[in-house]
Enzyme design. Sequence first.
Site, PDB file in Angstrom:
ATOM      1  N   CYS A  94      37.790  48.080  36.408  1.00  0.00           N
ATOM      2  CA  CYS A  94      37.351  48.913  37.503  1.00  0.00           C
ATOM      3  C   CYS A  94      36.303  49.988  37.284  1.00  0.00           C
ATOM      4  O   CYS A  94      35.363  49.894  36.719  1.00  0.00           O
ATOM      5  CB  CYS A  94      38.312  48.872  38.670  1.00  0.00           C
ATOM      6  SG  CYS A  94      39.876  49.620  38.027  1.00  0.00           S
ATOM      7  N   SER A  95      37.128  51.202  37.748  1.00  0.00           N
ATOM      8  CA  SER A  95      36.360  52.384  37.119  1.00  0.00           C
ATOM      9  C   SER A  95      37.192  53.251  36.944  1.00  0.00           C
ATOM     10  O   SER A  95      36.877  54.671  37.132  1.00  0.00           O
ATOM     11  CB  SER A  95      35.427  52.551  38.547  1.00  0.00           C
ATOM     12  OG  SER A  95      36.559  52.843  39.674  1.00  0.00           O
ATOM     13  N   CYS A  96      38.237  53.179  36.067  1.00  0.00           N
ATOM     14  CA  CYS A  96      39.194  54.288  35.600  1.00  0.00           C
ATOM     15  C   CYS A  96      38.626  55.262  34.932  1.00  0.00           C
ATOM     16  O   CYS A  96      37.638  54.929  34.032  1.00  0.00           O
ATOM     17  CB  CYS A  96      40.350  53.739  34.855  1.00  0.00           C
ATOM     18  SG  CYS A  96      41.313  52.795  35.954  1.00  0.00           S
TER      19      CYS A  96
ATOM     20  N   CYS B 204      35.898  51.200  31.499  1.00  0.00           N
ATOM     21  CA  CYS B 204      37.001  50.280  32.368  1.00  0.00           C
ATOM     22  C   CYS B 204      36.655  49.343  32.540  1.00  0.00           C
ATOM     23  O   CYS B 204      35.594  49.040  33.343  1.00  0.00           O
ATOM     24  CB  CYS B 204      37.612  51.296  33.532  1.00  0.00           C
ATOM     25  SG  CYS B 204      38.603  50.476  34.498  1.00  0.00           S
TER      26      CYS B 204
END
Length: 212
Positions: free
Chosen positions: A114-116, A111
Amino acid sequence: MSEGRGNEHGHGHDHDQDRLSDTELRVRALESLLVDKGMVDPAALVETYETKVGPRNGARVVARAWTDPDYKDWLLRDGSAAIADLGYHGRQGENMYVVENTAEVHNLVVCTLCSCYPWPVLGLPPVWYKSAPYRSRAVIDPRGVLREFGTELADDVEVRVWDSTAELRYLVLPERPAGGEHMTAEELATIVTRNSMIGVEKVALPAREAAA
Ligand code: FE
């Protein structure tokens, strides 16, 4: 035209980090309860969520696809439905797309913003997945990143990088390792690692199976 904050991110990021910290808060609350009672070592608990409890779901999905061709077809066609059929669904996993690693194609998930991450099948994302170096280098130099994880690919293998968003999460279906043909789906699930389902590693047979 008035737009809410949710539209700030161009590719549909819906402040995933806010929701992640929400979950992290709940994990911390559970942690401190157990630590107060002297029941667990906190570092070991987080490690467990990242590497064991969460990814075990994804591993069962992979093992079923390896042993059931009809299920595999369904999984690649409609990841969300096929995964939900095993009981894994919910937040951060509503829209799942499964990509298959083969001898010709290697898929890697990141991602970039961010951090999906697909929580229902992989649990909490590891720290390195959320780090800026991984998020940028996975796109710029995927083979270099793979090498750091000990994954060497032949030059003629095509590398595909998938950028997760709030709307769409990816799961890599790793290649089933040669050998171990007699292994059951349950046994196979034990050898499928979290990293192989992010696409940074391949699945290897345990030494005793490889030798058999
Ligand atoms: Fe994200």
